[in-house]
Design a protein around this motif. Structure first.
Motif, PDB file in Angstrom:
ATOM      1  N   GLU A  56       4.882 -37.714  -2.043  1.00  0.00           N
ATOM      2  CA  GLU A  56       5.765 -36.908  -2.886  1.00  0.00           C
ATOM      3  C   GLU A  56       6.472 -35.839  -2.058  1.00  0.00           C
ATOM      4  N   ARG A  57       5.761 -35.256  -1.127  1.00  0.00           N
ATOM      5  CA  ARG A  57       6.376 -34.235  -0.274  1.00  0.00           C
ATOM      6  C   ARG A  57       7.499 -34.837   0.567  1.00  0.00           C
ATOM      7  N   ASN A  58       7.276 -36.033   1.088  1.00  0.00           N
ATOM      8  CA  ASN A  58       8.316 -36.686   1.879  1.00  0.00           C
ATOM      9  C   ASN A  58       9.549 -36.996   1.021  1.00  0.00           C
ATOM     10  N   MET A  59       9.319 -37.440  -0.225  1.00  0.00           N
ATOM     11  CA  MET A  59      10.451 -37.675  -1.138  1.00  0.00           C
ATOM     12  C   MET A  59      11.229 -36.384  -1.365  1.00  0.00           C
ATOM     13  N   ALA A  60      10.496 -35.294  -1.595  1.00  0.00           N
ATOM     14  CA  ALA A  60      11.146 -34.014  -1.870  1.00  0.00           C
ATOM     15  C   ALA A  60      11.909 -33.515  -0.653  1.00  0.00           C
ATOM     16  N   TYR A  98      16.967 -24.808  -4.661  1.00  0.00           N
ATOM     17  CA  TYR A  98      15.970 -23.779  -4.950  1.00  0.00           C
ATOM     18  C   TYR A  98      14.764 -24.385  -5.673  1.00  0.00           C
ATOM     19  N   ALA A  99      15.016 -25.257  -6.662  1.00  0.00           N
ATOM     20  CA  ALA A  99      13.931 -25.878  -7.427  1.00  0.00           C
ATOM     21  C   ALA A  99      13.050 -26.743  -6.523  1.00  0.00           C
ATOM     22  N   ILE A 100      13.671 -27.499  -5.630  1.00  0.00           N
ATOM     23  CA  ILE A 100      12.894 -28.342  -4.725  1.00  0.00           C
ATOM     24  C   ILE A 100      12.081 -27.484  -3.762  1.00  0.00           C
ATOM     25  N   VAL A 101      12.676 -26.418  -3.261  1.00  0.00           N
ATOM     26  CA  VAL A 101      11.944 -25.516  -2.357  1.00  0.00           C
ATOM     27  C   VAL A 101      10.729 -24.924  -3.061  1.00  0.00           C
ATOM     28  N   LYS A 102      10.896 -24.508  -4.308  1.00  0.00           N
ATOM     29  CA  LYS A 102       9.762 -23.979  -5.078  1.00  0.00           C
ATOM     30  C   LYS A 102       8.644 -25.008  -5.169  1.00  0.00           C
ATOM     31  N   LEU A 103       9.018 -26.237  -5.450  1.00  0.00           N
ATOM     32  CA  LEU A 103       8.030 -27.299  -5.599  1.00  0.00           C
ATOM     33  C   LEU A 103       7.308 -27.557  -4.279  1.00  0.00           C
ATOM     34  N   LEU A 104       8.053 -27.583  -3.199  1.00  0.00           N
ATOM     35  CA  LEU A 104       7.440 -27.786  -1.886  1.00  0.00           C
ATOM     36  C   LEU A 104       6.481 -26.652  -1.541  1.00  0.00           C
TER      37      LEU A 104
END
Length: 292
Positions: free
Chosen positions: A240-244, A225-231
């Protein structure tokens, strides 16, 4: 080190819930600090044990007791920080403690190096015995967004951050019953280097069933959920987006595998579908990840 104005230099925030047997140890370790220009705000998150009675026994003007209905650690920390006035904010979990030099050394370290956020090294106590940390838990310093995506690399009880940091990146997400610190650190990971004071100035106690890591199930779901929010925030660079996205797929794989082992095939299919949509560029609401 004393500040000449009326506001303390440091605001210490301690959320607590039904830890009457431990909260006094945490508070005592703050009041014993050699650096004295602080306020300590304990937020009682609706405790039903004798936490209130134990805290009432203190007579120190630097200690403030706040109370709220049980809303979780994120809401408790947010409440405490909103009520605080220090230039620097230090977090301490109610089952941990500090050595007496912690604030003095860390505040000096941050001032000399110019960090907006820093942490110390720590001593781990598990079931009353000191244990060695695994190499993967060694704290990094500087910019480490990639490692923060993999696992939580900043310990709340070790951290101090500036009011500027908080106003830009806070608050903690109150929809998260756990991993709320992971969420904040990955949001901060592309913006601020983290200073590391390589001294064991925090004592972390663990190995008990009342810890969030043991009492809240499916922690990977909240990290997803946290990663989705950041994306979805649209603030990441292409790298950074590719890392996420890579870490999102890795964590989703673990979570889906766990669901299927436990016969939760419907949940596995639902999360897999949502994450595939995110990877494909679809507009998926982060709240869909953790909806019941």
């Amino acid at each position: 080190m004393e500040d000449l104005n009326n506001d303390p230099k440091v605001s210490v925030i301690i959320p607590t819930y039904n830890r009457a047997e431990r909260i006094c140890r945490a508070v005592d370790s703050v009041l014993a600090q050699k650096f004295t220009d602080f306020e300590c705000l304990v937020v009682d998150d609706g405790s039903t044990d004798d936490t209130a009675e134990r805290l009432a026994g203190y007579d120190d003007p630097r200690l403030k007791i706040l109370r709220q209905e049980n809303r979780g650690v994120s809401a408790a920390r947010n409440y405490g920080i909103a009520a605080s006035s220090g230039d620097l904010i230090a977090l301490l979990d109610s089952d941990d403690e500090w050595v007496p030099e912690k604030l003095l050394k860390q505040v000096t370290f941050m001032a000399e190096a110019g960090f907006e956020i820093s942490q110390t090294d720590e001593i781990w106590i598990r079931k009353g015995k000191r244990v060695n940390q695994c190499k993967k838990h060694e704290k990094p310093e500087g910019m480490f967004f990639d490692r923060s995506l993999e696992m939580c690399m900043v310990s709340p009880s070790c951290v101090i951050f500036s009011r500027k940091f908080w106003e830009e990146l806070g608050p903690f997400d109150e929809d998260m019953p756990a991993c709320e610190d992971y969420d904040l650190w990955i949001r901060a990971g592309t913006k601020y280097p983290v200073g590391l004071l390589r001294e064991r100035l925090t004592i972390k106690h663990g190995g008990r069933p009342d810890q969030l890591s043991n009492s809240v199930g499916c922690l990977d779901l909240y990290r997803i959920y946290a990663i989705v929010k950041l994306l979805q925030a649209g603030t990441l660079t292409a790298d950074e987006r590719n890392m996420a996205l890579d870490e999102l797929q890795r964590k989703t794989g673990f979570y889906i595998g766990g669901c299927r082992k436990r016969g939760r095939d419907e949940q596995a299919v639902r999360i897999e579908r949502l994450v595939q949509g995110i990877i494909a560029g679809e507009d998926v609401l982060p709240s869909e990840i953790i909806e019941n």
